[in-house]
Write a protein that holds these residues in place. Structure first.
Motif, mmCIF file in Angstrom:
data_model
loop_
_atom_site.group_PDB
_atom_site.id
_atom_site.type_symbol
_atom_site.label_atom_id
_atom_site.label_comp_id
_atom_site.label_asym_id
_atom_site.label_seq_id
_atom_site.Cartn_x
_atom_site.Cartn_y
_atom_site.Cartn_z
ATOM 1 N N PHE A 1 0.854 -1.185 0.000
ATOM 2 C CA PHE A 1 0.000 0.000 0.000
ATOM 3 C C PHE A 1 0.894 1.242 0.000
ATOM 4 C CE2 PHE A 1 -2.170 -3.524 1.946
ATOM 5 C CZ PHE A 1 -3.443 -3.477 1.410
ATOM 6 N N ASP A 2 0.715 2.097 -0.985
ATOM 7 C CA ASP A 2 1.563 3.278 -1.142
ATOM 8 C C ASP A 2 0.817 4.566 -0.786
ATOM 9 O OD1 ASP A 2 3.269 1.400 -2.168
ATOM 10 O OD2 ASP A 2 3.580 2.404 -4.090
ATOM 11 N N ASP A 3 1.566 5.535 -0.297
ATOM 12 C CA ASP A 3 1.134 6.933 -0.172
ATOM 13 C C ASP A 3 0.426 7.311 1.124
ATOM 14 O OD1 ASP A 3 2.182 7.077 -2.696
ATOM 15 O OD2 ASP A 3 0.280 7.397 -3.719
ATOM 16 N N THR A 4 0.202 6.336 2.060
ATOM 17 C CA THR A 4 -0.212 6.688 3.421
ATOM 18 C C THR A 4 -1.675 7.109 3.540
ATOM 19 O OG1 THR A 4 1.990 7.749 3.431
ATOM 20 C CG2 THR A 4 0.828 7.697 5.503
ATOM 21 N N ASP A 5 -2.507 6.829 2.569
ATOM 22 C CA ASP A 5 -3.918 7.208 2.645
ATOM 23 C C ASP A 5 -4.595 6.607 3.886
ATOM 24 O OD1 ASP A 5 -3.401 7.877 -0.262
ATOM 25 O OD2 ASP A 5 -5.525 8.416 -0.074
ATOM 26 N N LEU A 6 -5.490 7.377 4.504
ATOM 27 C CA LEU A 6 -6.183 6.951 5.712
ATOM 28 C C LEU A 6 -6.980 5.674 5.491
ATOM 29 C CD1 LEU A 6 -7.069 7.504 8.643
ATOM 30 C CD2 LEU A 6 -8.898 8.959 7.723
ATOM 31 N N ASP A 7 -7.564 5.512 4.305
ATOM 32 C CA ASP A 7 -8.394 4.326 4.065
ATOM 33 C C ASP A 7 -7.582 3.037 4.066
ATOM 34 O OD1 ASP A 7 -8.825 6.092 1.057
ATOM 35 O OD2 ASP A 7 -7.275 4.582 1.336
ATOM 36 N N GLN A 8 -6.292 3.136 3.958
ATOM 37 C CA GLN A 8 -5.464 1.935 4.090
ATOM 38 C C GLN A 8 -5.507 1.421 5.531
ATOM 39 O OE1 GLN A 8 -1.595 3.043 2.656
ATOM 40 N NE2 GLN A 8 -2.339 3.553 0.614
ATOM 41 N N PHE A 9 -5.702 2.316 6.468
ATOM 42 C CA PHE A 9 -5.812 1.934 7.880
ATOM 43 C C PHE A 9 -7.257 1.573 8.235
ATOM 44 C CE2 PHE A 9 -6.337 2.659 12.425
ATOM 45 C CZ PHE A 9 -5.205 2.049 12.953
ATOM 46 N N THR A 10 -8.205 2.391 7.793
ATOM 47 C CA THR A 10 -9.593 2.192 8.203
ATOM 48 C C THR A 10 -10.309 1.105 7.415
ATOM 49 O OG1 THR A 10 -10.334 3.938 6.691
ATOM 50 C CG2 THR A 10 -9.799 4.594 8.963
ATOM 51 N N ILE A 11 -9.912 0.862 6.176
ATOM 52 C CA ILE A 11 -10.567 -0.139 5.334
ATOM 53 C C ILE A 11 -9.678 -1.359 5.098
ATOM 54 C CG2 ILE A 11 -11.674 -0.601 3.123
ATOM 55 C CD1 ILE A 11 -13.151 1.439 4.862
ATOM 56 N N ALA A 12 -8.446 -1.138 4.613
ATOM 57 C CA ALA A 12 -7.583 -2.273 4.266
ATOM 58 C C ALA A 12 -7.192 -3.079 5.498
ATOM 59 C CB ALA A 12 -6.339 -1.784 3.539
ATOM 60 N N ARG A 13 -6.767 -2.408 6.548
ATOM 61 C CA ARG A 13 -6.269 -3.098 7.741
ATOM 62 C C ARG A 13 -7.283 -4.087 8.308
ATOM 63 N NH1 ARG A 13 -7.371 -1.547 12.739
ATOM 64 N NH2 ARG A 13 -6.219 -2.516 14.459
ATOM 65 N N PRO A 14 -8.530 -3.687 8.608
ATOM 66 C CA PRO A 14 -9.468 -4.671 9.162
ATOM 67 C C PRO A 14 -9.869 -5.746 8.161
ATOM 68 C CG PRO A 14 -10.556 -2.561 8.798
ATOM 69 C CD PRO A 14 -9.092 -2.331 8.624
ATOM 70 N N THR A 15 -9.859 -5.420 6.876
ATOM 71 C CA THR A 15 -10.191 -6.421 5.864
ATOM 72 C C THR A 15 -9.113 -7.492 5.813
ATOM 73 O OG1 THR A 15 -11.375 -4.754 4.554
ATOM 74 C CG2 THR A 15 -10.763 -6.806 3.440
ATOM 75 N N LEU A 16 -7.855 -7.081 5.818
ATOM 76 C CA LEU A 16 -6.761 -8.046 5.830
ATOM 77 C C LEU A 16 -6.796 -8.890 7.100
ATOM 78 C CD1 LEU A 16 -5.764 -6.354 3.410
ATOM 79 C CD2 LEU A 16 -3.466 -6.470 4.371
ATOM 80 N N ALA A 17 -7.084 -8.252 8.220
ATOM 81 C CA ALA A 17 -7.100 -8.968 9.499
ATOM 82 C C ALA A 17 -8.134 -10.084 9.502
ATOM 83 C CB ALA A 17 -7.375 -7.990 10.633
ATOM 84 N N GLN A 18 -9.187 -9.918 8.751
ATOM 85 C CA GLN A 18 -10.240 -10.932 8.674
ATOM 86 C C GLN A 18 -9.696 -12.270 8.185
ATOM 87 O OE1 GLN A 18 -13.576 -9.648 6.327
ATOM 88 N NE2 GLN A 18 -14.509 -11.682 6.226
ATOM 89 N N TYR A 19 -8.640 -12.199 7.349
ATOM 90 C CA TYR A 19 -8.056 -13.409 6.779
ATOM 91 C C TYR A 19 -6.697 -13.741 7.377
ATOM 92 C CZ TYR A 19 -11.684 -12.159 3.462
ATOM 93 O OH TYR A 19 -12.888 -11.814 2.900
ATOM 94 N N GLY A 20 -6.322 -13.035 8.427
ATOM 95 C CA GLY A 20 -5.008 -13.248 9.003
ATOM 96 C C GLY A 20 -3.903 -12.683 8.142
ATOM 97 N N TYR A 21 -4.253 -11.822 7.205
ATOM 98 C CA TYR A 21 -3.274 -11.259 6.269
ATOM 99 C C TYR A 21 -2.506 -10.091 6.891
ATOM 100 C CZ TYR A 21 -5.087 -13.744 2.122
ATOM 101 O OH TYR A 21 -5.444 -14.698 1.196
ATOM 102 N N LYS A 22 -1.287 -9.899 6.408
ATOM 103 C CA LYS A 22 -0.468 -8.752 6.769
ATOM 104 C C LYS A 22 -0.109 -7.984 5.500
ATOM 105 C CE LYS A 22 -0.273 -9.946 11.122
ATOM 106 N NZ LYS A 22 -1.022 -9.176 12.154
ATOM 107 N N GLY A 23 0.103 -6.680 5.645
ATOM 108 C CA GLY A 23 0.438 -5.849 4.501
ATOM 109 C C GLY A 23 1.782 -5.170 4.655
#
Length: 310
Positions: free
Chosen positions: A157-179
Motif C-alpha cells: 500500500f503506497d502513499d499513506t492514505d487513511l483508508d489503508q488503515f480504516t478499510i484495508a487493515r481490518p479487511t486483511l485482518a479478517q483473513y489473518g493477512y499482513k500488509g
C-alpha cells in the motif's frame, strides 16, 4: 479525486493528482513463462488444498518469521543471476480504497479501488488459498531459495492514505493477512492521511513499514540535498515512529535508475520495489516488480492478472 494536500504546487505535481506512485497499471513487465507462474501459483487457484477463509487465516497464524536480512551472507544477496532466475512472487500495489465519485477521472479510477471491490478481491485471494508474505520472507527466498508458504502473495500500500488503515487493515485482518505500507512522510497527520500513531500500530501488529520518500519526488531526478531530504530524514522519522529498522523502499511512480542502487544500499536498504517494468538483471533486489490492482478489476480479472504477470 477525494482530496488534495495543502502543500506547495511542486508537491501536487509530484503526486500526479492521482494519489498514485506509478506510471503504468498494465502488466507490461517481463514476459511470463509457464515455469515461473506454475512454480509460484498453481494454474487453478480455486483448487488449492488450503483454500477457504478459515484455512488461510489458520496458515497465516502459523507462519514462521523469516531471518533478518543481516544474517544472510552478502554473497547470496550479490548473486544476481540466481535471484533473477527464481520465479517471481505476485506482489500487488494499492493506493486509495474508497468509492468513486463524479470528480474521479477515468484514469484516476485505476488507482482508486472501491471498498466493496477491494473486499471482494481479498476474499478471492483467501478463498483461492493465497498466503501473504512479508519482505523479509521474500528477501530470504530470493537470496537463498528459502521456502515460502503455499501460493504466496505480497500486498503493498503506497502513499499513506487513511483508508489503508480504516478499510484495508481490518479487511486483511479478517483473513489473518499482513500488509506492507510504504509511507510518504510529508502527509503524516494531514486530513485524509494516516497519523504517526496509526503507522506505529500497523508496525506493532506485524505489518511492514517501508519508505516512500518525503513528498513523492522522482528518484531519477535527485541531486544535491535530495537524498537527505527525500530518504535520510523520512527514514529517521519512520524508525522513530516504529522503533524498527526501515529496510525496504518503494520508488515514487515506480521509476528508478541504476545510480539509485548504491545510494539506497549505503543507507541500509536491502531491497526496493518498482512497478510493472522489467527488473534490472544486475540488481534485481532493487527492482522487485509489483502490479497495480486496478479499481476496474473484478476478483476474476485480478486472479487472471496475477497468473499472467508473474
Amino acid at each position: 479525486m477525494k482530496h488534495l494536500l495543502t502543500v506547495a504546487p511542486a508537491l501536487l505535481t509530484a503526486l500526479g493528482l492521482l494519489a498514485g506512485c506509478d506510471s503504468k497499471t498494465a502488466t507490461t513487465g517481463e514476459a511470463r513463462t509457464p515455469s515461473t507462474t506454475e512454480a509460484v501459483t498453481p494454474a487453478d487457484p480455486e483448487k488449492a488444498a488450503t483454500s477457504g477463509e478459515a484455512a488461510t487465516a489458520t496458515e497465516e497464524a502459523r507462519a514462521t518469521p523469516a531471518p533478518d536480512p543481516s544474517t544472510i551472507p552478502a554473497a547470496k544477496a550479490g548473486d544476481a543471476a540466481a535471484i533473477y532466475a527464481r520465479p517471481q512472487v505476485p506482489i500487488l500495489c494499492y493506493h486509495q480504497i474508497r468509492d468513486w465519485t463524479g470528480r474521479d477521472s477515468k484514469g484516476a479510477k485505476d488507482y482508486i479501488v472501491p471498498i466493496a471491490k477491494f473486499k471482494e478481491q481479498m476474499k478471492m485471494l483467501a478463498d483461492s488459498g493465497y498466503h501473504t508474505i512479508q519482505p523479509d520472507q521474500l528477501y530470504a527466498y530470493l537470496t537463498t531459495g528459502a521456502k515460502l508458504p503455499p501460493k504466496p502473495v505480497m500486498l503493498t500500500f503506497d502513499d499513506t492514505d487513511l483508508d489503508q488503515f480504516t478499510i484495508a487493515r481490518p479487511t486483511l485482518a479478517q483473513y489473518g493477512y499482513k500488509g506492507v505500507y510504504f509511507v510518504m512522510t510529508v502527509s503524516l497527520g494531514r486530513p485524509h492521511y494516516m497519523t504517526k500513531a496509526m503507522v506505529k500500530q500497523l508496525a506493532d501488529e506485524g505489518n511492514q513499514i517501508g519508505s516512500h520518500t518525503w513528498d513523492h519526488h522522482n528518484v531519477k531526478k535527485y541531486q544535491g540535498k535530495d537524498w537527505e531530504t527525500q530518504i535520510d530524514k523520512p527514514t529517521k522519522t519512520l524508525e522513530e515512529i516504529t522503533g524498527k529498522k526501515i529496510k525496504y523502499f518503494a520508488y515514487p511512480f515506480g521509476l528508478w535508475n541504476p545510480q539509485a542502487f548504491p545510494e539506497l544500499k549505503q543507507r541500509g536498504f536491502v531491497a526496493a520495489f518498482s512497478l510493472a517494468e522489467k527488473r534490472d538483471q544486475q540488481d534485481p533486489l532493487f527492482t522487485i516488480r509489483r502490479i497495480i490492482a486496478s479499481g476496474y478489476w473484478s476478483p476474476k480479472t485480478l486472479s487472471n492478472s496475477i497468473r499472467q504477470s508473474f
